[in-house]
Motif scaffolding. Structure first.
Motif, PDB file in Angstrom:
ATOM      1  N   PHE A 179      42.002  64.223  -4.275  1.00 52.70           N
ATOM      2  CA  PHE A 179      43.089  64.801  -3.471  1.00 52.70           C
ATOM      3  C   PHE A 179      43.874  63.650  -2.823  1.00 52.70           C
ATOM      4  CE2 PHE A 179      44.018  67.650   0.468  1.00 52.70           C
ATOM      5  CZ  PHE A 179      45.243  68.034  -0.056  1.00 52.70           C
ATOM      6  N   THR A 180      44.327  62.725  -3.648  1.00 54.38           N
ATOM      7  CA  THR A 180      44.979  61.522  -3.123  1.00 54.38           C
ATOM      8  C   THR A 180      46.394  61.789  -2.632  1.00 54.38           C
ATOM      9  OG1 THR A 180      45.837  60.824  -5.278  1.00 54.38           O
ATOM     10  CG2 THR A 180      43.629  60.098  -4.702  1.00 54.38           C
ATOM     11  N   GLU A 181      46.925  62.974  -2.916  1.00 55.96           N
ATOM     12  CA  GLU A 181      48.285  63.308  -2.475  1.00 55.96           C
ATOM     13  C   GLU A 181      48.317  63.888  -1.065  1.00 55.96           C
ATOM     14  OE1 GLU A 181      46.728  67.013  -4.526  1.00 55.96           O
ATOM     15  OE2 GLU A 181      46.517  64.840  -4.680  1.00 55.96           O
ATOM     16  N   ALA A 182      47.182  63.929  -0.368  1.00 56.08           N
ATOM     17  CA  ALA A 182      47.124  64.582   0.938  1.00 56.08           C
ATOM     18  C   ALA A 182      48.013  63.894   1.970  1.00 56.08           C
ATOM     19  CB  ALA A 182      45.680  64.630   1.430  1.00 56.08           C
ATOM     20  N   ARG A 183      47.833  62.577   2.137  1.00 57.40           N
ATOM     21  CA  ARG A 183      48.678  61.873   3.097  1.00 57.40           C
ATOM     22  C   ARG A 183      50.126  61.812   2.614  1.00 57.40           C
ATOM     23  NH1 ARG A 183      44.846  56.799   4.869  1.00 57.40           N
ATOM     24  NH2 ARG A 183      46.550  56.016   6.174  1.00 57.40           N
ATOM     25  N   LEU A 184      50.315  61.739   1.311  1.00 55.96           N
ATOM     26  CA  LEU A 184      51.671  61.741   0.758  1.00 55.96           C
ATOM     27  C   LEU A 184      52.392  63.039   1.122  1.00 55.96           C
ATOM     28  CD1 LEU A 184      53.801  60.374  -1.044  1.00 55.96           C
ATOM     29  CD2 LEU A 184      52.737  61.504  -3.006  1.00 55.96           C
ATOM     30  N   ALA A 185      51.656  64.147   1.168  1.00 49.15           N
ATOM     31  CA  ALA A 185      52.260  65.427   1.519  1.00 49.15           C
ATOM     32  C   ALA A 185      52.848  65.385   2.930  1.00 49.15           C
ATOM     33  CB  ALA A 185      51.225  66.543   1.403  1.00 49.15           C
ATOM     34  N   LEU A 188      56.086  63.423   2.794  1.00 51.48           N
ATOM     35  CA  LEU A 188      57.183  64.200   2.217  1.00 51.48           C
ATOM     36  C   LEU A 188      57.628  65.326   3.141  1.00 51.48           C
ATOM     37  CD1 LEU A 188      55.858  64.488  -1.454  1.00 51.48           C
ATOM     38  CD2 LEU A 188      57.665  62.967  -0.618  1.00 51.48           C
ATOM     39  N   ASP A 189      56.691  65.842   3.931  1.00 55.38           N
ATOM     40  CA  ASP A 189      56.992  66.980   4.804  1.00 55.38           C
ATOM     41  C   ASP A 189      56.213  66.822   6.115  1.00 55.38           C
ATOM     42  OD1 ASP A 189      57.516  69.378   6.024  1.00 55.38           O
ATOM     43  OD2 ASP A 189      56.229  70.560   4.706  1.00 55.38           O
ATOM     44  N   PRO A 190      56.807  66.130   7.109  1.00 58.57           N
ATOM     45  CA  PRO A 190      56.109  65.895   8.383  1.00 58.57           C
ATOM     46  C   PRO A 190      55.703  67.165   9.121  1.00 58.57           C
ATOM     47  CG  PRO A 190      58.004  64.424   8.169  1.00 58.57           C
ATOM     48  CD  PRO A 190      58.102  65.420   7.055  1.00 58.57           C
ATOM     49  N   SER A 191      56.299  68.310   8.765  1.00 58.33           N
ATOM     50  CA  SER A 191      55.898  69.564   9.408  1.00 58.33           C
ATOM     51  C   SER A 191      54.495  69.997   8.985  1.00 58.33           C
ATOM     52  CB  SER A 191      56.885  70.675   9.053  1.00 58.33           C
ATOM     53  OG  SER A 191      56.697  71.121   7.708  1.00 58.33           O
ATOM     54  N   LYS A 192      53.982  69.394   7.925  1.00 61.27           N
ATOM     55  CA  LYS A 192      52.651  69.657   7.366  1.00 61.27           C
ATOM     56  C   LYS A 192      52.543  71.014   6.666  1.00 61.27           C
ATOM     57  CE  LYS A 192      50.412  66.692  10.772  1.00 61.27           C
ATOM     58  NZ  LYS A 192      49.440  66.598  11.868  1.00 61.27           N
ATOM     59  N   GLN A 193      53.675  71.652   6.448  1.00 59.66           N
ATOM     60  CA  GLN A 193      53.631  72.910   5.692  1.00 59.66           C
ATOM     61  C   GLN A 193      53.211  72.663   4.248  1.00 59.66           C
ATOM     62  OE1 GLN A 193      57.420  74.877   6.158  1.00 59.66           O
ATOM     63  NE2 GLN A 193      56.938  75.621   8.215  1.00 59.66           N
ATOM     64  N   LEU A 194      53.682  71.553   3.660  1.00 57.62           N
ATOM     65  CA  LEU A 194      53.292  71.219   2.288  1.00 57.62           C
ATOM     66  C   LEU A 194      51.803  70.925   2.219  1.00 57.62           C
ATOM     67  CD1 LEU A 194      53.992  70.647  -0.665  1.00 57.62           C
ATOM     68  CD2 LEU A 194      54.618  68.304   0.013  1.00 57.62           C
ATOM     69  N   LEU A 195      51.290  70.144   3.174  1.00 58.94           N
ATOM     70  CA  LEU A 195      49.857  69.844   3.191  1.00 58.94           C
ATOM     71  C   LEU A 195      49.044  71.120   3.357  1.00 58.94           C
ATOM     72  CD1 LEU A 195      47.425  67.952   3.293  1.00 58.94           C
ATOM     73  CD2 LEU A 195      47.857  67.661   5.757  1.00 58.94           C
ATOM     74  N   GLU A 239      46.527  62.180  11.410  1.00 63.53           N
ATOM     75  CA  GLU A 239      47.395  63.327  11.157  1.00 63.53           C
ATOM     76  C   GLU A 239      46.818  64.226  10.066  1.00 63.53           C
ATOM     77  OE1 GLU A 239      50.636  64.152  12.620  1.00 63.53           O
ATOM     78  OE2 GLU A 239      49.579  62.911  14.096  1.00 63.53           O
ATOM     79  N   LEU A 240      46.027  63.637   9.187  1.00 68.44           N
ATOM     80  CA  LEU A 240      45.471  64.373   8.048  1.00 68.44           C
ATOM     81  C   LEU A 240      44.125  65.018   8.362  1.00 68.44           C
ATOM     82  CD1 LEU A 240      45.102  65.151   5.025  1.00 68.44           C
ATOM     83  CD2 LEU A 240      44.234  62.820   4.658  1.00 68.44           C
ATOM     84  N   LEU A 241      43.246  64.296   9.035  1.00 67.61           N
ATOM     85  CA  LEU A 241      41.846  64.689   9.112  1.00 67.61           C
ATOM     86  C   LEU A 241      41.588  66.085   9.687  1.00 67.61           C
ATOM     87  CD1 LEU A 241      40.266  61.238  10.060  1.00 67.61           C
ATOM     88  CD2 LEU A 241      40.313  62.371   7.824  1.00 67.61           C
ATOM     89  N   PRO A 242      42.283  66.522  10.734  1.00 71.26           N
ATOM     90  CA  PRO A 242      41.993  67.874  11.243  1.00 71.26           C
ATOM     91  C   PRO A 242      42.203  68.977  10.204  1.00 71.26           C
ATOM     92  CG  PRO A 242      43.225  66.616  12.867  1.00 71.26           C
ATOM     93  CD  PRO A 242      43.236  65.802  11.606  1.00 71.26           C
ATOM     94  N   LEU A 243      43.172  68.795   9.319  1.00 73.64           N
ATOM     95  CA  LEU A 243      43.403  69.784   8.264  1.00 73.64           C
ATOM     96  C   LEU A 243      42.482  69.562   7.071  1.00 73.64           C
ATOM     97  CD1 LEU A 243      47.306  70.055   8.332  1.00 73.64           C
ATOM     98  CD2 LEU A 243      45.673  71.868   8.859  1.00 73.64           C
ATOM     99  N   LEU A 244      42.163  68.312   6.783  1.00 71.25           N
ATOM    100  CA  LEU A 244      41.359  67.999   5.603  1.00 71.25           C
ATOM    101  C   LEU A 244      40.003  68.701   5.650  1.00 71.25           C
ATOM    102  CD1 LEU A 244      41.295  66.140   3.010  1.00 71.25           C
ATOM    103  CD2 LEU A 244      39.895  64.596   4.395  1.00 71.25           C
ATOM    104  N   PHE A 245      39.367  68.703   6.805  1.00 71.45           N
ATOM    105  CA  PHE A 245      38.022  69.270   6.907  1.00 71.45           C
ATOM    106  C   PHE A 245      38.022  70.797   6.907  1.00 71.45           C
ATOM    107  CE2 PHE A 245      37.208  64.942   8.540  1.00 71.45           C
ATOM    108  CZ  PHE A 245      36.183  64.593   7.670  1.00 71.45           C
ATOM    109  N   LYS A 246      39.204  71.402   6.736  1.00 75.81           N
ATOM    110  CA  LYS A 246      39.284  72.849   6.537  1.00 75.81           C
ATOM    111  C   LYS A 246      39.042  73.230   5.080  1.00 75.81           C
ATOM    112  CE  LYS A 246      42.294  73.913  10.453  1.00 75.81           C
ATOM    113  NZ  LYS A 246      43.554  74.554  10.901  1.00 75.81           N
TER     114      LYS A 246
END
Length: 355
Positions: A179-185, A188-195, A239-246
Motif C-alpha cells: 500500500f505504498t500509495e497511502a502517503r501519496l494519496a 494528491l488530496d490533503p482533505s484525505k478523502q482519497l486516502l 498524517e497517515l498513521l491514524p487512518l492506516l491502522f483502521k
C-alpha cells in the motif's frame, strides 16, 4: 528469551544477467522460454542468499515480477500506456497503464510466484501482493462505455481477494499487501478523502477473510522507493498513521529507518495500534548505500521498545530494495548485507531485552 519477529518486505535487486535478459526479451531478441529459465535461476540464487543471512522468513525477491504493481496485468490486452503518472522527488516518473475496456481480470496471480519459491526452500515464505487501491488507479476518469466504475471495482475486489486467498491456501507464511500509495494519496488530496476511499476499498478485500485469516495478512507502506528517490516523503507520517491502522489487517510493515522524527512517529503508532495488531518497523534504510551495523539496528529496536509493547513489535526493511524490474540503484550485495544486519540486530535486541 523475548522474541521479536523479523520479516523482509520483498524485492531484491536482480542480477545483471537477468536485467540484460529482460531488456533483450522486451526488444524481441530472446524467447520467453529462455527468460523463464533465467527467472528460475535468479530466484533460486536469491533464495539461497537470503537463507545465508539467517532470515527466519524469506521471499522470492520478486525476481520474476515486472514490478510490484503490474504483475497481475501480464498479457492483459485492454490497456493503453497513458495512465496515471507518479512523479518522484528526483524528477523521474512512473506511469501506470490505463484500462480501455472491460471486464477487468487478473491474468497473473501471486500464488504462481509462491509455488516457484517453494521449490527452492523449506523456510517460511512470505508473499507480497499489490493493493486493491493501487489497481483502482487503472480505471480512467472519463469512464468506459459499457463498463462502469462500480462494476470494475466489484471485479477488482474479487480478484484482489482471490490473489490473497490462493497464497494463504497454498502455504504462504503470510501475505503482505503493498500500500505504498497511502502517503501519496494525502499529497494528491490533503482533505484525505482519497486516502479514506483507498482504505475503505482495501477493507472490502480484507473483510472477505476471517479474523483468524486477517492475522496472516499485513499492510506495507512507505513513501515510495525507486531509483533511490521517493514520491511522498514530504508528507508527515503522522498524517497517515491514524487512518492506516483502521485497515482490518493483523500486521503493519512501516518504513521507519529513514524517518527523522522517530519519537513522534512512535507515539503516533502507540496511540493508534490496536491490541490485535503487530507493527514491523523498518530498521534498514534501503535508499542509503551505507550498511547498518547490528548494533545500530538493535539501538533502533530498543528505542522503539520503550514506547511500543514488545509483544506487538517486529522488524523489517524500510521498503523493497528494487520494486521495479529496471531499478539498479542498489547492489545485490548491499541488500543482502542490510538484511543480515537486520536479522543480527534483531537477535541482539532480543538478548538485551531478555536480560
Amino acid at each position: 528469551m523475548m522474541k521479536i519477529l523479523t520479516e523482509p518486505i520483498g524485492s531484491i535487486p536482480r542480477p545483471a544477467y537477468l536485467q540484460q535478459a529482460m531488456s533483450a526479451f522486451g526488444a524481441g531478441q530472446i524467447k520467453a522460454e529462455e527468460l523463464n529459465k533465467l527467472f528460475d535461476q535468479a530466484t533460486q540464487e536469491t533464495i539461497k542468499e537470503l537463507e545465508t543471512t539467517g532470515s527466519p522468513v524469506i521471499s522470492d525477491g520478486e525476481q520474476s515480477k515486472p514490478s510490484f504493481v503490474t504483475y497481475p496485468l501480464q498479457g492483459f490486452k485492454n490497456f493503453t500506456p497513458d495512465g496515471v503518472v507518479i512523479p518522484f522527488a528526483d524528477g523521474h516518473t512512473r506511469q501506470l497503464p490505463k484500462l480501455t475496456a472491460g471486464p477487468f481480470r487478473y491474468t497473473t496471480f501471486a500464488n504462481s510466484y509462491l509455488q516457484k519459491a517453494k521449490q527452492f526452500s523449506s523456510l517460511p515464505i512470505k508473499q507480497a501482493v499489490i493493493s486493491c487501491s493501487a489497481m483502482s488507479l487503472l480505471y480512467p476518469q472519463e469512464g468506459i462505455d459499457g463498463y462502469s466504475r462500480e462494476q470494475f471495482l466489484t471485479d477488482l475486489v474479487n480478484d484482489a481477494a482471490y490473489d490473497i486467498r490462493t497464497c494463504l491456501n497454498n502455504g504462504a507464511y503470510n501475505v503482505q499487501i503493498d500500500f505504498t500509495e497511502a502517503r501519496l494519496a494525502i499529497k494528491l488530496d490533503p482533505s484525505k478523502q482519497l486516502l479514506s476511499a483507498f482504505i475503505d476499498l482495501n477493507n472490502q478485500v480484507l473483510d472477505k477473510f476471517t479474523a483468524e485469516e486477517q492475522k496472516r495478512i499485513g499492510i506495507h507502506t512507505c513513501p515510495g522507493g525507486d531509483h533511490d528517490s521517493t514520491h511522498s516523503a514530504d508528507i508527515p507520517y503522522t498524517e497517515l498513521l491514524p487512518l492506516l491502522f483502521k485497515l482490518h489487517a493483523g500486521n503493519f510493515y512501516l518504513e521507519y529507518a529513514a524517518e527523522k522524527d522517530k519519537k513522534t512517529i512512535l507515539e503516533s503508532i502507540k496511540a493508534n495500534l490496536k491490541p490485535n495488531q503487530h507493527v514491523f518497523l523498518g530498521v534498514t534504510n534501503v535508499l542509503d548505500p551505507r550498511v547498518e551495523t547490528a548494533e545500530q539496528v538493535s539501538d533502533l529496536i530498543l528505542e522503539a521498545a520503550q514506547v511500543i509493547p514488545v509483544q506487538q513489535l517486529g522488524t523489517t526493511d524500510d521498503c523493497g530494495f528494487s520494486p521495479f524490474g529496471d531499478d539498479t540503484s542498489t547492489a545485490r550485495e548491499i541488500a543482502f548485507s542490510k538484511i543480515r544486519s537486520r536479522v543480527d540486530g534483531t537477535r541482539l535486541a532480543e538478548k538485551i531485552l531478555s536480560n
